[in-house]
Design a protein around this motif. Structure first.
Motif, PDB file in Angstrom:
ATOM      1  N   ARG A 135       0.809  -1.218   0.000  1.00  0.00           N
ATOM      2  CA  ARG A 135       0.000   0.000   0.000  1.00  0.00           C
ATOM      3  C   ARG A 135       0.850   1.280   0.000  1.00  0.00           C
ATOM      4  O   ARG A 135       0.654   2.151  -0.861  1.00  0.00           O
ATOM      5  CB  ARG A 135      -0.977  -0.029   1.178  1.00  0.00           C
ATOM      6  N   GLY A 170      -2.685 -10.447  -6.390  1.00  0.00           N
ATOM      7  CA  GLY A 170      -3.892 -10.119  -5.626  1.00  0.00           C
ATOM      8  C   GLY A 170      -4.127  -8.614  -5.596  1.00  0.00           C
ATOM      9  O   GLY A 170      -5.240  -8.136  -5.840  1.00  0.00           O
ATOM     10  N   ALA A 171      -3.065  -7.870  -5.330  1.00  0.00           N
ATOM     11  CA  ALA A 171      -3.181  -6.406  -5.267  1.00  0.00           C
ATOM     12  C   ALA A 171      -3.577  -5.842  -6.622  1.00  0.00           C
ATOM     13  O   ALA A 171      -4.439  -4.957  -6.725  1.00  0.00           O
ATOM     14  CB  ALA A 171      -1.848  -5.804  -4.811  1.00  0.00           C
ATOM     15  N   LYS A 210      -5.160  -7.326  -9.068  1.00  0.00           N
ATOM     16  CA  LYS A 210      -6.553  -7.666  -9.410  1.00  0.00           C
ATOM     17  C   LYS A 210      -7.519  -6.744  -8.685  1.00  0.00           C
ATOM     18  O   LYS A 210      -8.481  -6.241  -9.266  1.00  0.00           O
ATOM     19  CB  LYS A 210      -6.853  -9.127  -9.053  1.00  0.00           C
ATOM     20  N   ALA A 211      -7.241  -6.521  -7.399  1.00  0.00           N
ATOM     21  CA  ALA A 211      -8.114  -5.644  -6.611  1.00  0.00           C
ATOM     22  C   ALA A 211      -8.151  -4.246  -7.224  1.00  0.00           C
ATOM     23  O   ALA A 211      -9.213  -3.650  -7.409  1.00  0.00           O
ATOM     24  CB  ALA A 211      -7.612  -5.581  -5.173  1.00  0.00           C
ATOM     25  N   VAL A 263      -9.974  -4.259 -10.693  1.00  0.00           N
ATOM     26  CA  VAL A 263     -11.423  -4.434 -10.564  1.00  0.00           C
ATOM     27  C   VAL A 263     -12.068  -3.165 -10.005  1.00  0.00           C
ATOM     28  O   VAL A 263     -13.058  -2.665 -10.542  1.00  0.00           O
ATOM     29  CB  VAL A 263     -11.750  -5.663  -9.667  1.00  0.00           C
ATOM     30  N   THR A 264     -11.481  -2.600  -8.949  1.00  0.00           N
ATOM     31  CA  THR A 264     -12.080  -1.390  -8.354  1.00  0.00           C
ATOM     32  C   THR A 264     -12.063  -0.235  -9.345  1.00  0.00           C
ATOM     33  O   THR A 264     -13.010   0.541  -9.409  1.00  0.00           O
ATOM     34  CB  THR A 264     -11.303  -0.899  -7.093  1.00  0.00           C
TER      35      THR A 264
END
Ligand code: KG4
Ligand code: ZN
Length: 355
Positions: free
Chosen positions: A60, A97-98, A100-101, A104-105
């Motif tokens: 992050r 994972g990061a 994709k998140a 998608v968002t």
């Protein structure tokens, strides 16, 4: 001068660097890296679980700093790219994972890409306001890091990357790391061996050059093996201890480094000669090695091979090279990867992107 081309964010987590880069076409707007190398130093090498957790913690802040540095918002991005392999599975999963998140968002296309081809793409990138003078294609590429040692023939970064050879055991950087440990030198091994070798004689000890004997040339002409070299250093250290003599650390370091560099450069230039491609591109963290650069420069010039070495911050693992490869895919009209793609720790280099 502002660049043109798609605005792409790239995420790299295949080993121990958390990298987030942002490019517009070939221009690098941000290239932020958080490394867990200090934590790994306690263990003398990369521990996959520690790398994965460090990626989780660093993701992050690294992402936020990259966006801030580039002065863009997530909503501005044309696409997101992420390393899907090869690399450490647990580490790769954090990045995928990061990504994709994020994709998608933000409702943006996502490209899962090949780490090794990312290293090649690094040479196409340039800093804002600068001009790139990338290697012409086709080129032979030698990629050497803590996680991989590969010799490639690149005719086109999107459509045509061929593996000529790779290491059968340790990666070149790994050989530096393990040998440093044998010599009681700190991790990462490359820089410490470089330092120790400064006052050493590279011809003091003739360490073995893996897979260069005539019998190996048929099947493994462009493959590498460093485990025999490491064992040979270990035997040398044991003998010195048994004989009660002081270990000539500088000579061992210089002779070991010479053996690694000799094999890397000899095989890379042999690949140029055998493919008829007079161009060689270097990539990966081991390129920081002074002796490797020196020998590669001298021997490439003598062989009439044009050598390209991107700036060091683009040679080591980073997110900008992944963003750069993503931008090439967007420009080439390649469809985004499907939402279900997973990580592939041994992704073949011919698979430039995942479907
Ligand atoms: O590309 P990189 O940052 O990614 C990983 O593999 O994580 O490469 C790190 C590797 C380490 O194995 C390190 O020992 C090696 O590159 N390295 C060097 C030097 N600097 C870093 N190897 C030889 N000589 C150096 N000066
Ligand atoms: Zn790498």
């Amino acid at each position: 001068m502002s660049g043109t081309g798609p605005l792409v964010l790239g995420i790299e987590t295949s080993c121990d660097e958390t990298g987030v880069g942002i490019v517009r076409g070939r221009e690098v707007l941000a290239n932020v890296i958080a490394s867990s190398v200090e934590e790994q130093a306690r263990y003398g090498g990369v521990v996959p679980e520690i790398a994965a957790r460090a990626h989780l913690e660093a993701m992050r802040p690294t992402l936020e700093l990259a966006l801030e540095t580039a002065g863009v918002r997530i909503a501005d991005l044309d696409a997101v790219a992420v390393t899907a392999g090869p690399g450490l599975a647990g580490a790769l999963m954090v990045g995928v994972g990061a990504a994709k998140a994020l994709a998608v968002t933000a409702g943006r296309p996502l490209h899962g890409v090949n780490h090794l081809v990312g290293h090649v793409t690094a040479d196409l990138l340039h800093a804002p306001g600068e001009e790139a003078r990338p290697v012409e294609l086709p080129t032979v590429a030698l990629l050497v890091s803590g996680g991989h040692t590969s010799l490639l023939l690149v005719r086109d970064v999107v459509h045509d990357v061929e593996s000529l050879g790779e290491t059968l055991d340790d990666a070149a950087g790994e050989a530096f790391d393990k040998t440093a440990r044998l010599l009681g030198l700190p991790y990462p091994g490359g820089p410490s061996i470089d330092r120790a070798a400064l006052s050493g004689d590279p011809t003091a000890i003739r360490f073995p050059r893996g897979l260069t004997a005539a019998k190996d040339r048929e099947r493994h002409r462009f493959d590498f093996s460093f485990s025999g070299l490491k064992t040979s250093v270990a035997r040398y250290v044991e003998r010195a201890e048994a004989d009660g003599v002081a270990l000539p650390t500088a000579d061992v370091a210089a002779s070991f480094r010479e053996a690694v560099v000799d094999v890397l450069v000899t095989k890379a230039l042999d690949a140029c000669a055998s493919t008829g491609v007079p161009r060689l591109l270097l990539g990966g963290g081991v390129v920081a090695n002074r002796r490797l650069r020196e020998v590669a420069e001298a021997r490439a010039a003598a062989a009439g091979v044009r050598l390209r070495i991107p700036p060091l911050d683009l040679c080591t693992d980073n997110g900008a090279m992944i963003a750069g490869l993503g931008a090439r895919l967007v420009e080439a009209g390649i469809a985004p990867s499907g939402p279900g793609f997973g990580v592939d720790s041994s992704l073949p280099v011919a698979d430039v992107w995942l479907r």
